[in-house]
Design a protein around this motif. Structure first.
Motif, PDB file in Angstrom:
ATOM      1  N   ILE A   1       1.180  -0.955  -0.186  1.00 36.01           N
ATOM      2  CA  ILE A   1      -0.061   0.096  -0.104  1.00 36.01           C
ATOM      3  C   ILE A   1       0.647   1.640   0.190  1.00 36.01           C
ATOM      4  O   ILE A   1       0.021   1.959   0.000  1.00 36.01           O
ATOM      5  N   GLY A   2       2.385   0.928  -0.149  1.00 38.85           N
ATOM      6  CA  GLY A   2       3.095   2.019  -0.348  1.00 38.85           C
ATOM      7  C   GLY A   2       3.989   3.000   0.723  1.00 38.85           C
ATOM      8  O   GLY A   2       4.514   3.551   1.026  1.00 38.85           O
ATOM      9  N   MET A   3       3.696   2.202   1.877  1.00 35.23           N
ATOM     10  CA  MET A   3       5.009   2.181   2.908  1.00 35.23           C
ATOM     11  C   MET A   3       6.645   1.643   2.364  1.00 35.23           C
ATOM     12  O   MET A   3       7.004   0.491   1.583  1.00 35.23           O
ATOM     13  N   THR A   4       6.975   2.740   2.527  1.00 40.02           N
ATOM     14  CA  THR A   4       8.563   2.384   2.189  1.00 40.02           C
ATOM     15  C   THR A   4       9.723   2.452   3.086  1.00 40.02           C
ATOM     16  O   THR A   4       8.837   2.708   4.416  1.00 40.02           O
ATOM     17  N   TYR A   5      10.705   1.662   3.143  1.00 43.08           N
ATOM     18  CA  TYR A   5      11.988   0.881   4.294  1.00 43.08           C
ATOM     19  C   TYR A   5      12.720   2.011   3.902  1.00 43.08           C
ATOM     20  O   TYR A   5      13.398   2.285   2.454  1.00 43.08           O
ATOM     21  N   THR A   6      13.770   2.710   4.863  1.00 43.46           N
ATOM     22  CA  THR A   6      14.851   3.314   4.694  1.00 43.46           C
ATOM     23  C   THR A   6      15.746   2.710   4.498  1.00 43.46           C
ATOM     24  O   THR A   6      16.530   2.689   3.632  1.00 43.46           O
ATOM     25  N   SER A   7      16.071   1.606   4.306  1.00 42.85           N
ATOM     26  CA  SER A   7      17.261   0.262   4.098  1.00 42.85           C
ATOM     27  C   SER A   7      15.965  -1.129   4.496  1.00 42.85           C
ATOM     28  O   SER A   7      15.408  -1.487   5.226  1.00 42.85           O
ATOM     29  N   ILE A   8      16.992  -2.083   3.163  1.00 45.51           N
ATOM     30  CA  ILE A   8      16.623  -3.559   3.190  1.00 45.51           C
ATOM     31  C   ILE A   8      17.051  -3.781   5.188  1.00 45.51           C
ATOM     32  O   ILE A   8      15.756  -5.033   4.457  1.00 45.51           O
ATOM     33  N   PHE A   9      17.354  -3.353   5.812  1.00 42.71           N
ATOM     34  CA  PHE A   9      17.823  -3.933   7.450  1.00 42.71           C
ATOM     35  C   PHE A   9      16.679  -3.674   8.329  1.00 42.71           C
ATOM     36  O   PHE A   9      16.475  -4.009   9.352  1.00 42.71           O
ATOM     37  N   THR A  10      15.820  -2.318   8.456  1.00 44.80           N
ATOM     38  CA  THR A  10      14.817  -2.395   8.245  1.00 44.80           C
ATOM     39  C   THR A  10      13.375  -3.323   9.086  1.00 44.80           C
ATOM     40  O   THR A  10      12.916  -3.522  10.245  1.00 44.80           O
ATOM     41  N   PRO A  11      12.934  -3.885   7.731  1.00 40.56           N
ATOM     42  CA  PRO A  11      12.234  -5.065   8.364  1.00 40.56           C
ATOM     43  C   PRO A  11      12.390  -6.309   8.966  1.00 40.56           C
ATOM     44  O   PRO A  11      12.195  -6.941   9.578  1.00 40.56           O
ATOM     45  N   LEU A  12      13.636  -6.656   8.446  1.00 45.82           N
ATOM     46  CA  LEU A  12      14.388  -7.378   9.206  1.00 45.82           C
ATOM     47  C   LEU A  12      14.897  -7.277  10.901  1.00 45.82           C
ATOM     48  O   LEU A  12      14.718  -8.476  11.359  1.00 45.82           O
ATOM     49  N   ALA A  13      15.477  -6.010  10.919  1.00 44.89           N
ATOM     50  CA  ALA A  13      15.275  -5.504  12.711  1.00 44.89           C
ATOM     51  C   ALA A  13      13.719  -5.787  13.487  1.00 44.89           C
ATOM     52  O   ALA A  13      14.140  -6.275  14.522  1.00 44.89           O
ATOM     53  N   ILE A  14      12.333  -5.328  12.506  1.00 46.20           N
ATOM     54  CA  ILE A  14      11.316  -5.863  13.513  1.00 46.20           C
ATOM     55  C   ILE A  14      11.346  -6.932  13.129  1.00 46.20           C
ATOM     56  O   ILE A  14      10.583  -7.164  14.340  1.00 46.20           O
ATOM     57  N   LEU A  15      11.014  -7.562  12.286  1.00 42.33           N
ATOM     58  CA  LEU A  15      10.244  -9.053  12.705  1.00 42.33           C
ATOM     59  C   LEU A  15      12.004  -9.821  13.638  1.00 42.33           C
ATOM     60  O   LEU A  15      11.355 -10.342  14.304  1.00 42.33           O
ATOM     61  N   GLY A  16      13.185  -9.070  14.009  1.00 37.46           N
ATOM     62  CA  GLY A  16      13.862  -9.597  15.039  1.00 37.46           C
ATOM     63  C   GLY A  16      13.553  -9.376  16.682  1.00 37.46           C
ATOM     64  O   GLY A  16      13.125 -10.227  17.581  1.00 37.46           O
ATOM     65  N   PHE A  17      13.022  -7.711  16.462  1.00 33.92           N
ATOM     66  CA  PHE A  17      12.776  -7.032  18.025  1.00 33.92           C
ATOM     67  C   PHE A  17      11.196  -7.989  18.017  1.00 33.92           C
ATOM     68  O   PHE A  17      10.168  -8.508  19.239  1.00 33.92           O
ATOM     69  N   MET A  18      10.509  -8.495  16.967  1.00 29.42           N
ATOM     70  CA  MET A  18       8.559  -9.007  17.404  1.00 29.42           C
ATOM     71  C   MET A  18       9.309 -10.098  18.039  1.00 29.42           C
ATOM     72  O   MET A  18       8.440 -10.600  18.877  1.00 29.42           O
ATOM     73  N   ILE A  19      10.593 -10.947  16.954  1.00 25.71           N
ATOM     74  CA  ILE A  19      10.441 -12.605  18.444  1.00 25.71           C
ATOM     75  C   ILE A  19      11.305 -12.544  19.380  1.00 25.71           C
ATOM     76  O   ILE A  19      10.544 -13.161  20.009  1.00 25.71           O
ATOM     77  N   VAL A  20      11.641 -11.302  19.983  1.00 23.91           N
ATOM     78  CA  VAL A  20      12.797 -10.984  21.181  1.00 23.91           C
ATOM     79  C   VAL A  20      11.347 -10.253  21.916  1.00 23.91           C
ATOM     80  O   VAL A  20      11.123 -11.309  23.119  1.00 23.91           O
ATOM     81  N   VAL A  21      10.319 -10.056  21.643  1.00 22.90           N
ATOM     82  CA  VAL A  21       8.990  -9.390  22.443  1.00 22.90           C
ATOM     83  C   VAL A  21       7.748  -9.943  22.945  1.00 22.90           C
ATOM     84  O   VAL A  21       8.311 -10.985  23.794  1.00 22.90           O
ATOM     85  N   VAL A  22       7.652 -10.982  22.000  1.00 22.61           N
ATOM     86  CA  VAL A  22       6.779 -12.020  21.862  1.00 22.61           C
ATOM     87  C   VAL A  22       7.200 -13.211  22.754  1.00 22.61           C
ATOM     88  O   VAL A  22       6.235 -13.723  23.795  1.00 22.61           O
TER      89      VAL A  22
END
Length: 58
Positions: free
Chosen positions: A37-58
């Motif tokens: 829907i148009g969301m842009t990431y500043t770097s390719i590592f941003t989605p990977l960092a988000i996924l890593g954060f989700m795994i640690v927090v959940v």
């Protein structure tokens, strides 16, 4: 009284892993929908960092 040959820790880890898996899959789906829907990431590592954060927090 319930008797099981499985250790209590294994019984507790099963639901934790299943809920973590479901939450991470839903997070991946949200990231993909956001990208389409148009969301842009500043770097390719941003989605990977988000996924890593989700795994640690959940």
């Amino acid at each position: 009284m319930l008797v099981s040959p499985v250790k209590r820790m294994q019984i507790a880890i099963g639901p934790m892993l299943s809920s973590t898996t479901i939450a991470v899959l839903q997070g991946i789906l949200n990231l993909k929908v956001g990208y389409f829907i148009g969301m842009t990431y500043t770097s390719i590592f941003t989605p990977l960092a988000i996924l890593g954060f989700m795994i640690v927090v959940v």
